[in-house]
Motif scaffolding. Sequence first.
Motif, PDB file in Angstrom:
ATOM      1  N   ALA A 142       0.783  -1.227   0.034  1.00 49.94           N
ATOM      2  CA  ALA A 142       0.013  -0.068   0.060  1.00 49.94           C
ATOM      3  C   ALA A 142       0.870   1.202  -0.055  1.00 49.94           C
ATOM      4  O   ALA A 142       0.560   2.330  -0.726  1.00 49.94           O
ATOM      5  N   LYS A 143       1.922   1.109   0.724  1.00 47.70           N
ATOM      6  CA  LYS A 143       2.926   2.421   0.987  1.00 47.70           C
ATOM      7  C   LYS A 143       3.672   2.592  -0.555  1.00 47.70           C
ATOM      8  O   LYS A 143       3.573   3.773  -0.852  1.00 47.70           O
ATOM      9  N   LYS A 144       4.093   1.366  -0.960  1.00 47.75           N
ATOM     10  CA  LYS A 144       4.643   1.474  -2.371  1.00 47.75           C
ATOM     11  C   LYS A 144       3.382   2.225  -3.517  1.00 47.75           C
ATOM     12  O   LYS A 144       3.874   3.046  -4.472  1.00 47.75           O
ATOM     13  N   ALA A 145       2.393   1.609  -3.425  1.00 48.80           N
ATOM     14  CA  ALA A 145       1.201   2.180  -4.340  1.00 48.80           C
ATOM     15  C   ALA A 145       1.017   3.625  -4.153  1.00 48.80           C
ATOM     16  O   ALA A 145       0.888   4.510  -5.068  1.00 48.80           O
ATOM     17  N   LYS A 146       1.250   4.223  -2.873  1.00 48.39           N
ATOM     18  CA  LYS A 146       0.903   5.557  -2.795  1.00 48.39           C
ATOM     19  C   LYS A 146       1.955   6.224  -3.288  1.00 48.39           C
ATOM     20  O   LYS A 146       1.825   7.457  -3.894  1.00 48.39           O
ATOM     21  N   GLN A 147       3.305   5.962  -2.951  1.00 43.09           N
ATOM     22  CA  GLN A 147       4.389   6.400  -3.680  1.00 43.09           C
ATOM     23  C   GLN A 147       4.423   6.549  -5.357  1.00 43.09           C
ATOM     24  O   GLN A 147       4.597   7.522  -5.787  1.00 43.09           O
ATOM     25  N   VAL A 148       3.961   5.466  -5.717  1.00 43.27           N
ATOM     26  CA  VAL A 148       3.824   5.286  -7.128  1.00 43.27           C
ATOM     27  C   VAL A 148       2.732   6.142  -7.738  1.00 43.27           C
ATOM     28  O   VAL A 148       2.816   7.069  -8.674  1.00 43.27           O
ATOM     29  N   ALA A 149       1.491   6.374  -7.025  1.00 43.79           N
ATOM     30  CA  ALA A 149       0.545   7.415  -7.346  1.00 43.79           C
ATOM     31  C   ALA A 149       1.108   8.842  -7.417  1.00 43.79           C
ATOM     32  O   ALA A 149       0.577   9.617  -8.015  1.00 43.79           O
ATOM     33  N   LYS A 150       1.788   9.028  -6.269  1.00 47.73           N
ATOM     34  CA  LYS A 150       2.282  10.217  -5.795  1.00 47.73           C
ATOM     35  C   LYS A 150       3.346  10.696  -7.156  1.00 47.73           C
ATOM     36  O   LYS A 150       3.314  11.733  -7.655  1.00 47.73           O
ATOM     37  N   ASN A 151       4.067   9.635  -7.317  1.00 49.71           N
ATOM     38  CA  ASN A 151       5.202   9.645  -8.612  1.00 49.71           C
ATOM     39  C   ASN A 151       4.295  10.230  -9.761  1.00 49.71           C
ATOM     40  O   ASN A 151       4.733  11.013 -10.686  1.00 49.71           O
ATOM     41  N   LYS A 152       3.319   9.598 -10.320  1.00 50.71           N
ATOM     42  CA  LYS A 152       2.444   9.581 -11.249  1.00 50.71           C
ATOM     43  C   LYS A 152       1.794  10.929 -11.386  1.00 50.71           C
ATOM     44  O   LYS A 152       1.756  11.645 -12.645  1.00 50.71           O
ATOM     45  N   GLU A 153       1.331  11.558 -10.270  1.00 47.23           N
ATOM     46  CA  GLU A 153       0.901  12.902 -10.214  1.00 47.23           C
ATOM     47  C   GLU A 153       1.760  13.966 -10.633  1.00 47.23           C
ATOM     48  O   GLU A 153       1.663  14.842 -11.470  1.00 47.23           O
ATOM     49  N   GLU A 154       3.224  13.711 -10.286  1.00 44.96           N
ATOM     50  CA  GLU A 154       4.335  14.706 -10.363  1.00 44.96           C
ATOM     51  C   GLU A 154       4.658  14.414 -12.003  1.00 44.96           C
ATOM     52  O   GLU A 154       4.835  15.480 -12.696  1.00 44.96           O
ATOM     53  N   ASP A 155       4.609  13.399 -12.261  1.00 46.86           N
ATOM     54  CA  ASP A 155       5.210  13.024 -13.660  1.00 46.86           C
ATOM     55  C   ASP A 155       4.161  13.332 -14.856  1.00 46.86           C
ATOM     56  O   ASP A 155       4.414  14.023 -16.040  1.00 46.86           O
ATOM     57  N   GLY A 156       2.701  13.451 -14.437  1.00 50.14           N
ATOM     58  CA  GLY A 156       1.896  13.800 -15.393  1.00 50.14           C
ATOM     59  C   GLY A 156       1.462  12.787 -16.230  1.00 50.14           C
ATOM     60  O   GLY A 156       1.356  11.475 -15.866  1.00 50.14           O
ATOM     61  N   SER A 162       2.524   2.863 -19.430  1.00 45.55           N
ATOM     62  CA  SER A 162       2.885   1.955 -18.231  1.00 45.55           C
ATOM     63  C   SER A 162       1.943   2.152 -17.133  1.00 45.55           C
ATOM     64  O   SER A 162       2.026   1.355 -16.325  1.00 45.55           O
ATOM     65  N   SER A 163       1.477   3.428 -16.861  1.00 48.60           N
ATOM     66  CA  SER A 163       0.631   3.741 -15.628  1.00 48.60           C
ATOM     67  C   SER A 163      -0.710   2.627 -15.667  1.00 48.60           C
ATOM     68  O   SER A 163      -0.767   2.161 -14.671  1.00 48.60           O
ATOM     69  N   GLU A 164      -1.097   2.570 -16.906  1.00 53.53           N
ATOM     70  CA  GLU A 164      -2.043   1.714 -17.092  1.00 53.53           C
ATOM     71  C   GLU A 164      -1.834   0.091 -16.624  1.00 53.53           C
ATOM     72  O   GLU A 164      -2.694  -0.369 -16.121  1.00 53.53           O
ATOM     73  N   GLU A 165      -0.823  -0.057 -17.123  1.00 49.81           N
ATOM     74  CA  GLU A 165      -0.415  -1.533 -16.845  1.00 49.81           C
ATOM     75  C   GLU A 165      -0.030  -1.922 -15.217  1.00 49.81           C
ATOM     76  O   GLU A 165      -0.531  -2.636 -14.634  1.00 49.81           O
ATOM     77  N   GLU A 166       0.502  -0.902 -14.708  1.00 49.36           N
ATOM     78  CA  GLU A 166       0.743  -0.850 -13.167  1.00 49.36           C
ATOM     79  C   GLU A 166      -0.527  -0.964 -12.537  1.00 49.36           C
ATOM     80  O   GLU A 166      -0.648  -1.505 -11.433  1.00 49.36           O
ATOM     81  N   GLU A 167      -1.391   0.151 -12.895  1.00 55.42           N
ATOM     82  CA  GLU A 167      -2.703   0.057 -12.157  1.00 55.42           C
ATOM     83  C   GLU A 167      -3.581  -1.331 -12.225  1.00 55.42           C
ATOM     84  O   GLU A 167      -4.174  -1.898 -11.305  1.00 55.42           O
ATOM     85  N   GLU A 168      -3.411  -1.961 -13.292  1.00 57.61           N
ATOM     86  CA  GLU A 168      -4.005  -3.424 -13.487  1.00 57.61           C
ATOM     87  C   GLU A 168      -3.492  -4.253 -12.454  1.00 57.61           C
ATOM     88  O   GLU A 168      -3.884  -5.028 -11.791  1.00 57.61           O
ATOM     89  N   ARG A 173      -3.154  -7.443  -7.354  1.00 53.40           N
ATOM     90  CA  ARG A 173      -2.874  -7.726  -5.959  1.00 53.40           C
ATOM     91  C   ARG A 173      -3.669  -7.175  -5.003  1.00 53.40           C
ATOM     92  O   ARG A 173      -3.982  -8.032  -3.984  1.00 53.40           O
ATOM     93  N   GLU A 174      -4.512  -6.145  -5.108  1.00 58.93           N
ATOM     94  CA  GLU A 174      -5.313  -5.913  -4.023  1.00 58.93           C
ATOM     95  C   GLU A 174      -6.526  -6.868  -3.914  1.00 58.93           C
ATOM     96  O   GLU A 174      -7.043  -7.288  -2.882  1.00 58.93           O
ATOM     97  N   ALA A 175      -6.931  -7.356  -5.040  1.00 58.28           N
ATOM     98  CA  ALA A 175      -7.690  -8.374  -5.093  1.00 58.28           C
ATOM     99  C   ALA A 175      -7.448  -9.642  -4.168  1.00 58.28           C
ATOM    100  O   ALA A 175      -8.259 -10.113  -3.779  1.00 58.28           O
ATOM    101  N   GLU A 176      -6.108  -9.846  -4.603  1.00 58.71           N
ATOM    102  CA  GLU A 176      -5.606 -11.168  -3.986  1.00 58.71           C
ATOM    103  C   GLU A 176      -5.512 -10.843  -2.397  1.00 58.71           C
ATOM    104  O   GLU A 176      -5.930 -11.701  -1.548  1.00 58.71           O
ATOM    105  N   ASP A 177      -4.963  -9.702  -2.015  1.00 63.55           N
ATOM    106  CA  ASP A 177      -4.928  -9.426  -0.756  1.00 63.55           C
ATOM    107  C   ASP A 177      -6.335  -9.228   0.238  1.00 63.55           C
ATOM    108  O   ASP A 177      -6.565  -9.692   1.253  1.00 63.55           O
ATOM    109  N   ASP A 178      -7.503  -8.678  -0.665  1.00 62.80           N
ATOM    110  CA  ASP A 178      -8.846  -8.764   0.057  1.00 62.80           C
ATOM    111  C   ASP A 178      -9.160 -10.173   0.448  1.00 62.80           C
ATOM    112  O   ASP A 178      -9.937 -10.323   1.283  1.00 62.80           O
ATOM    113  N   ALA A 179      -8.657 -11.040  -0.460  1.00 60.76           N
ATOM    114  CA  ALA A 179      -9.198 -12.533  -0.357  1.00 60.76           C
ATOM    115  C   ALA A 179      -8.627 -13.056   0.944  1.00 60.76           C
ATOM    116  O   ALA A 179      -9.162 -13.892   1.754  1.00 60.76           O
ATOM    117  N   GLU A 180      -7.341 -12.518   1.437  1.00 56.75           N
ATOM    118  CA  GLU A 180      -6.598 -12.944   2.314  1.00 56.75           C
ATOM    119  C   GLU A 180      -6.853 -11.979   3.682  1.00 56.75           C
ATOM    120  O   GLU A 180      -5.937 -12.273   4.574  1.00 56.75           O
TER     121      GLU A 180
END
Length: 189
Positions: A142-156, A162-168, A173-180
Amino acid sequence: MAAHTQKNNKPGKTGGKEAQPLIIAKTPAEEQRLKLERLMRNPDKPAPIPDRPKEWNPRAPPEFVRDVMGSSAGAGSGEFHVYRHLRRREYQRQDFLDKMADKQDKDVEYLDKVEQNKKAAEERTAKRRKKRDKLKQKKLMAKKAKQVAKNKEEDGDKSSDSSEEEEEEEEEREAEDDAEAPSFIMGKK
């Protein structure tokens, strides 16, 4: 001259032991207290610790019995007492052997139970450790995802493909984590 006499006015050595008043203990607790006080007067002196009493062992059965008693007539009046003592001694020996066998069985049973308890505790610990590690991993992701999202906002919109692939990938991962996810929340009722 007064310097060379003790309390009871007898000439003798100077600086010797002082006479202790005689105290008779009236209760077992008072007797124990007096013993402890006597021991603590000189803490450098080693305290006497008695050895452990030896366990009672029955006399071993005779290897060769010389005077065998038969069932023939004419046995003397003293033979019955000899027989009775031999019989009593043999019964004591058999009782002792039975008690020792029971004690050994209980010891083995106790050691098995202790081993089972250790295994159960290790299993519970491993299960909880695994759960903690999962939660840590989830927090790190989750922390890495926030950093990635913050970096995306900065990069524009520099790297929209590549951001769409990372989001998928993050959604998977979140779906797997929600199951566990844990079935309880700590600290809440």
